[in-house]
Write a protein that holds these residues in place. Structure first.
Motif, PDB file in Angstrom:
ATOM      1  N   GLU A 116      -0.089  26.640  -1.189  1.00 12.69           N
ATOM      2  CA  GLU A 116       1.120  26.938  -0.422  1.00 12.69           C
ATOM      3  C   GLU A 116       1.287  25.935   0.715  1.00 12.69           C
ATOM      4  O   GLU A 116       2.387  25.447   0.988  1.00 12.69           O
ATOM      5  CB  GLU A 116       1.037  28.364   0.135  1.00 12.69           C
ATOM      6  N   LYS A 117       0.178  25.605   1.390  1.00 15.86           N
ATOM      7  CA  LYS A 117       0.237  24.646   2.497  1.00 15.86           C
ATOM      8  C   LYS A 117       0.623  23.258   1.986  1.00 15.86           C
ATOM      9  O   LYS A 117       1.434  22.560   2.600  1.00 15.86           O
ATOM     10  CB  LYS A 117      -1.110  24.588   3.227  1.00 15.86           C
ATOM     11  N   ASP A 155       4.640  18.856   1.249  1.00 17.23           N
ATOM     12  CA  ASP A 155       5.492  18.058   0.352  1.00 17.23           C
ATOM     13  C   ASP A 155       6.975  18.341   0.594  1.00 17.23           C
ATOM     14  O   ASP A 155       7.806  17.429   0.627  1.00 17.23           O
ATOM     15  CB  ASP A 155       5.143  18.362  -1.109  1.00 17.23           C
ATOM     16  N   LYS A 156       7.311  19.596   0.763  1.00 14.90           N
ATOM     17  CA  LYS A 156       8.704  19.995   0.987  1.00 14.90           C
ATOM     18  C   LYS A 156       9.260  19.359   2.263  1.00 14.90           C
ATOM     19  O   LYS A 156      10.351  18.770   2.253  1.00 14.90           O
ATOM     20  CB  LYS A 156       8.769  21.521   1.090  1.00 14.90           C
ATOM     21  N   TYR A 189      12.227  15.163   5.403  1.00 12.58           N
ATOM     22  CA  TYR A 189      12.178  14.094   6.398  1.00 12.58           C
ATOM     23  C   TYR A 189      12.679  12.773   5.808  1.00 12.58           C
ATOM     24  O   TYR A 189      13.458  12.043   6.426  1.00 12.58           O
ATOM     25  CB  TYR A 189      10.740  13.935   6.901  1.00 12.58           C
ATOM     26  N   TYR A 190      12.226  12.469   4.589  1.00  6.53           N
ATOM     27  CA  TYR A 190      12.643  11.227   3.937  1.00  6.53           C
ATOM     28  C   TYR A 190      14.150  11.200   3.733  1.00  6.53           C
ATOM     29  O   TYR A 190      14.814  10.207   4.026  1.00  6.53           O
ATOM     30  CB  TYR A 190      11.922  11.069   2.593  1.00  6.53           C
ATOM     31  N   THR A 191      14.710  12.312   3.234  1.00  2.00           N
ATOM     32  CA  THR A 191      16.158  12.348   2.987  1.00  2.00           C
ATOM     33  C   THR A 191      16.938  12.283   4.292  1.00  2.00           C
ATOM     34  O   THR A 191      18.025  11.701   4.353  1.00  2.00           O
ATOM     35  CB  THR A 191      16.543  13.618   2.198  1.00  2.00           C
TER      36      THR A 191
END
Length: 580
Positions: A30-31, A36-37, A42-44
């Protein structure tokens, strides 16, 4: 218990173990999913900003700012180090860099030589404190920050860098070619005998091999100079390498004695550091001088020697930096300096300030609530406490520097007068003999008036704010006479202030002028004669009864007065010095 019952209990335990593994894995997965989420978000976000923000953006600066702010939310010492800052990082850990060997600073709109280091390229090439750097490597410094100029001055060893210099008051400029060298800042800027029996070592940082250097110096003081006691001065020492702190404590405590331990999340990294060598001396009376600028490795040395009842600690509460950082490699030659553990000294207490919210302006420990303080015991049973930093055995109250001197420092008045003085005087007596005479003091007063120096004390600033508020709220007319009387009482005149704070002004001027002729070692030699912290240390060491009383449980010794903080560090709030 029946066999059947044992079997059922075994099945329950097995199920619990399986569920534990499943849920642990679930939490970990979950962490990872959350990481990753959010990285994808952040990248987008950066991509959309780059495409649609109204002005051009600098992705590198934007990401660096976001990283810095993120890490700042954790603690003050977890930092991102980009490739461009790697040279400064190496200097902090080794004390070594390639450059010209000088401090530089911003003076108004100009970048100046604040202090050339004795025996290094800048000094050997004739550069002097106060020299204005007009150009470095063919580039004008007119609109450069001090950091930009610092980066130009540093570079590969044995390569030349050309600088264009202008002397204060001289309209002509001249070029100087300086060959860069590997600059190794001495961890021990000064040591010697204060009298026939008292040795003195000033340790300014914990860089590579400083433990061996202190060992060698202490052995010399003891065996060749006849030292019967020692003052180890760690004031304003920001710390450095952990192992060097362990080595220094090892000089004075038996082999095998615990010095410090580290504990953190990764248990296999937890470690106990002990004295691994035979000591040089385990009985000589030792005084360790500290102040709130003594941090990290300084606190390990002072705290371990205190916990082991090996030395008397004198001064003010130390900084309270007891977090261990480890550097981790990142992509593109960057590094992450990340806090991985905390320091614990022999009594079991942690050096780190437990409360991040109550800090002094310089970041050191502020007021510590009683609820956050725990009691511990030294080797002989004395009570010591955590909560942040090391509380001295002999407490010395700090004298606050006057508002006058604060403004004189910020406006470079002491500095500029010393520059002018050196052009008029080719030499001065030795650091121990030089004094600010009435003639020099009169010249300084005239210099300030010529420069039209004025200042407003903090009290006056607050009073003027009160006055404006009173006028806005219609209270001024009601109490005008009282306001005017108070204004008269708190007002100041330069001549009156120079007379009132004469001793302080003399100390500041002495420090600045002596540094021009005898450099850092000379400034320390000069300051020793009026250093009240050293005086108190000598008093304690000279009296076996007083020294022994320090280690008797329940005894409290309090002595007031100390050296003014302005002389412990040559850095004011508005002045940033850069090593080059």
């Amino acid at each position: 218990m029946t066999q059947n019952r044992k079997k059922k209990i075994g099945i329950v335990i097995a199920v619990l173990l399986v569920l534990s593994v499943v849920f642990t894995g679930f939490n970990r997965d979950e962490k990872l999913f959350q990481i990753d989420k959010n990285l994808d978000i952040y990248y987008t976000l950066i991509r959309e900003l780059n495409l649609f923000y109204v002005d051009d953006i600098n992705p590198t600066d934007l990401v660096k700012t976001s990283i810095d702010k993120m890490l700042e939310s954790l603690d003050p010492y977890t930092n991102f180090i980009p490739e461009s800052d790697m040279e400064d990082f190496r200097f902090m850990t080794t004390g070594e860099y390639a450059g010209i060997g000088a401090l530089i600073s911003k003076h108004g709109d100009q970048v100046i030589i604040a202090e050339p280091y004795e025996g290094f390229p800048a000094q050997k090439s004739g550069l002097r404190a106060g020299d204005i750097l007009l150009e470095v490597a063919g580039k004008s410094t007119e609109k450069m920050s001090t950091e930009d100029v610092s980066n130009l001055l540093k570079g590969p060893a044995n390569q030349a860098v050309k600088v264009k210099i202008q002397r204060p008051g001289d309209k002509k400029s001249f070029d100087v070619e300086i060959i860069r060298e590997k600059i190794q800042i001495d961890a021990v800027p000064y040591y010697g005998m204060l009298d026939n029996e008292t040795g003195y070592i000033r340790l300014s940082n914990f860089t590579t091999n400083c433990g061996d250097e202190v060992n060698k110096i202490f052995t010399e003081l003891k065996e060749q100079k006849g030292a019967k006691s020692l003052i180890l001065d760690l004031r304003s020492n920001p710390g450095g390498l952990l192992m060097e702190a362990v080595k220094i404590v090892n000089i004075f405590v038996p082999k095998g004695e615990e010095v410090v331990s580290t504990r953190g999340k990764v248990k296999q990294w937890d470690k106990i550091y002990t004295a691994t060598e035979n000591p040089v001396d385990t009985v000589m009376p030792i005084a360790v001088l500290v102040n709130r600028g003594s941090a990290s490795a300084s606190e390990i040395v002072a705290g371990a020697l205190q916990d082991l009842d090996r030395a008397v600690v004198i001064g003010t509460r130390t900084f309270g930096k007891g977090l261990v950082q480890t550097t981790r490699e990142l992509s593109y030659n960057a590094k992450l300096k990340v806090t991985t553990a905390k320091y614990y000294i022999p009594s079991g207490r942690c050096i780190q300030a437990l409360d991040y919210t109550n800090r002094n302006e310089d970041g050191s420990v502020g007021a510590v609530p009683d609820s956050l303080i725990s009691e511990f015991n030294t080797k002989k049973g004395r009570k010591v406490y955590d909560g942040g930093g090391i509380v001295p055995d002999v407490k010395i109250d700090l004298d606050r520097i006057s508002s006058l001197s604060i403004h004189l420092i910020r406006n470079f008045m002491y500095f500029d007068f010393a520059t002018q003085y050196t052009y008029s005087n080719k030499s001065i007596p030795s650091p121990e003999e030089f004094e600010i005479t009435d003639e020099i003091l009169s010249s300084f007063s005239a210099f300030l008036k010529e420069k039209e120096f004025t200042y407003e004390s903090e009290t006056e600033q607050l009073f003027n704010e009160l006055l404006e508020t009173a006028k806005e709220e219609k209270y001024y007319d009601v109490a005008q006479s009282q306001f005017e009387a108070l204004k008269e009482k708190i007002g100041h005149e330069l001549d009156k202030d120079l007379e009132q704070f004469e001793d302080e002004v003399k100390e500041m001027l002495t420090d600045e002028i002596v540094t021009r002729y005898y450099y850092q070692k000379g400034a320390i030699r000069s300051a020793i004669k009026t250093d009240k912290g050293i005086e108190k240390a000598k008093e304690v060491l000279a009296s076996p009864a007083t020294f022994s009383a320090v280690f008797t449980p329940g005894t409290i010794i309090s002595m007031n007065n100390t050296k003014k903080p302005g002389l412990e560090s040559r850095v004011s709030d508005d002045v940033i010095w850069y090593n080059n």
